[in-house]
Scaffold this motif. Structure first.
Motif, mmCIF file in Angstrom:
data_model
loop_
_atom_site.group_PDB
_atom_site.id
_atom_site.type_symbol
_atom_site.label_atom_id
_atom_site.label_comp_id
_atom_site.label_asym_id
_atom_site.label_seq_id
_atom_site.Cartn_x
_atom_site.Cartn_y
_atom_site.Cartn_z
ATOM 1 N N GLN A 282 22.655 23.373 33.659
ATOM 2 C CA GLN A 282 21.581 24.366 33.641
ATOM 3 C C GLN A 282 21.934 25.574 34.495
ATOM 4 O OE1 GLN A 282 17.882 22.822 35.100
ATOM 5 N NE2 GLN A 282 16.754 24.727 34.830
ATOM 6 N N LEU A 285 23.621 28.779 32.834
ATOM 7 C CA LEU A 285 22.948 29.625 31.845
ATOM 8 C C LEU A 285 22.592 30.983 32.432
ATOM 9 C CD1 LEU A 285 20.553 27.094 30.082
ATOM 10 C CD2 LEU A 285 22.874 27.760 29.459
ATOM 11 N N GLN A 287 20.293 34.437 31.475
ATOM 12 C CA GLN A 287 19.246 34.947 30.605
ATOM 13 C C GLN A 287 19.230 36.467 30.689
ATOM 14 O OE1 GLN A 287 17.573 32.538 28.896
ATOM 15 N NE2 GLN A 287 16.659 34.103 27.580
ATOM 16 N N ARG A 288 19.530 37.125 29.589
ATOM 17 C CA ARG A 288 19.499 38.584 29.482
ATOM 18 C C ARG A 288 18.488 38.955 28.415
ATOM 19 N NH1 ARG A 288 24.366 40.744 31.563
ATOM 20 N NH2 ARG A 288 24.804 39.563 33.471
ATOM 21 N N GLU A 290 16.095 38.448 25.797
ATOM 22 C CA GLU A 290 15.857 37.295 24.948
ATOM 23 C C GLU A 290 17.137 36.563 24.582
ATOM 24 O OE1 GLU A 290 13.705 38.614 21.580
ATOM 25 O OE2 GLU A 290 11.911 39.183 22.707
ATOM 26 N N THR A 292 20.402 34.211 25.572
ATOM 27 C CA THR A 292 20.908 33.208 26.500
ATOM 28 C C THR A 292 22.421 33.119 26.346
ATOM 29 O OG1 THR A 292 18.872 31.936 26.304
ATOM 30 C CG2 THR A 292 20.783 30.795 27.210
ATOM 31 N N GLN A 307 27.287 34.712 24.210
ATOM 32 C CA GLN A 307 25.948 34.281 23.804
ATOM 33 C C GLN A 307 26.020 32.886 23.173
ATOM 34 O OE1 GLN A 307 23.981 36.893 21.064
ATOM 35 N NE2 GLN A 307 22.232 35.514 20.748
ATOM 36 N N ARG A 309 23.381 29.341 21.795
ATOM 37 C CA ARG A 309 22.045 28.877 21.414
ATOM 38 C C ARG A 309 21.851 27.487 22.001
ATOM 39 N NH1 ARG A 309 19.759 26.713 16.506
ATOM 40 N NH2 ARG A 309 21.833 26.803 15.557
ATOM 41 N N GLN A 313 16.371 20.286 27.139
ATOM 42 C CA GLN A 313 16.945 19.994 28.447
ATOM 43 C C GLN A 313 17.093 18.492 28.607
ATOM 44 O OE1 GLN A 313 14.751 21.629 31.706
ATOM 45 N NE2 GLN A 313 16.208 20.983 33.258
#
Length: 348
Positions: A282, A285, A287-288, A290, A292, A307, A309, A313
């Motif tokens: 985790q 990751l 986040q930019r 919308e 990932t 990028q 998808r 979790q």
């Protein structure tokens, strides 16, 4: 001679430049490999929180309501006095029954002494057998009268106790069905309440999943803050609903969970098997908006933002649905990876 002097100076300059470059080079990035693991396959369903203890307290005797100590949304401790009914008539019955018990006790003592006296005379053949039988019968009748009076006293005391209605458990008052001054009779609803100490989640599970749910025996509940907790007990109803062909399943929650109230909707996850999933930590990751992504580190140690998808979790890892291959290294510190790209002259 000047050319010979120039060569050592050039070598010294190159060495100094190399040292400076080495000092300014970013340190190696900490990475983790994207790898396949066998994880539990889960099926998600919506559930409703309900209280394990919810009930309506009713009157067990007749009387006018004199006191109401709680109202809707009040917290009540177990054993607290909720409602008090007028008890004048009940106290009078207790006093009358108490007097009857005292009278029957005195009579029993007198008859018992008389029975002992006649029994002594009968042993000496001074009284007839019929007199002895009569004394014994009278003693038996008086003992029965005392038992009857004692039973009436216990009944009167019980009815007096019914004029004080107490909470059967700690919880919140949800409804008040009566007001001060009204007449209550046996069976009249007074107050309804629920306990927040013991909660459970009710879920309607399709019949096609019931065999897997029985075999797995595991379920998790997602709290409103996102935390996942294990159900302490799973109860599956032995019959299906005729209209929807679903089985009702109850998931018992641990005690003392904050922020949960009966009637709330929550997400549930039932273990229905196993499958292999590609996982990344985790912490890797990024986040930019919308999008990932993760920083993929190549063999030369250069990070590049890619990028991906992600799915659900699993512990402290996420399932990768697309964008990564098994064995690729990802930076577990995205901030350090972004600084490394800037140091190398790349866009973050």
């Amino acid at each position: 001679m000047s050319s010979f002097r120039f060569i050592p100076l050039l070598a010294l300059a190159l060495a100094l430049a190399g040292a400076v470059a080495a000092e300014s080079a970013p340190p190696p990035l900490a990475t983790a490999a994207a790898e396949y693991r066998v994880v539990a396959r889960e099926f998600r369903l919506d559930g409703v929180v309900e209280a394990l203890h919810r009930s309506t307290v009713s009157a067990q005797t007749q009387g006018q309501v004199e006191e109401l100590h709680y109202d809707v949304d009040d917290y009540v401790e177990k054993g607290a006095l909720l409602v008090r009914l007028r008890d004048t008539e009940h106290r009078a019955r207790v006093s009358q029954a108490t007097a009857e018990v005292r009278s029957a006790t005195a009579t029993l003592e007198r008859v018992r002494d008389e029975h002992e006296r006649i029994a002594g005379l009968f042993a000496k053949r001074s009284v007839s057998e019929s007199a002895m039988d009569a004394a014994t019968a009278e003693l038996t009748a008086v003992e029965a009268a005392l038992e009857s009076a004692t039973a009436r006293l216990e009944q009167a005391e019980e009815q007096l106790a019914y004029t004080r209605i107490r909470a059967p458990y700690s919880g919140l008052v949800t409804h008040r069905h009566i007001s001060r001054g009204e007449m209550a009779s046996p069976g009249t609803p007074l107050m309804s309440g629920i306990s927040l100490d013991a909660l459970r989640v009710v879920v309607d599970v399709p019949q096609s999943l019931i065999p897997a749910v029985r075999a797995g025996g595991q379920a998790r509940i997602q709290l409103p803050d996102g935390e996942l907790i294990e159900a302490t007990r799973i109860t599956i109803f032995p019959f299906a609903d005729m209209g929807s062909s679903t089985f009702q399943v109850r998931l018992m929650l641990p005690e003392g969970l904050p922020g949960l109230f009966p009637g709330m909707f929550v997400k549930t996850r039932f273990v229905v098997g196993e499958r292999r999933e590609l996982l990344v930590p985790q912490a890797a990751l990024v986040q930019r908006s919308e999008v990932t992504g993760v920083y993929v580190v190549d063999e030369a140690g250069r990070p590049s933002l890619r990028q991906i998808r992600v799915g659900r979790q699993v512990g402290d890892q996420f399932v990768v649905l697309a964008g990564l291959d098994e064995g690729e290294q990802v930076a577990i510190d995205p901030i350090a990876a972004s600084l490394a790209r800037k140091a190398l002259g790349d866009r973050p």
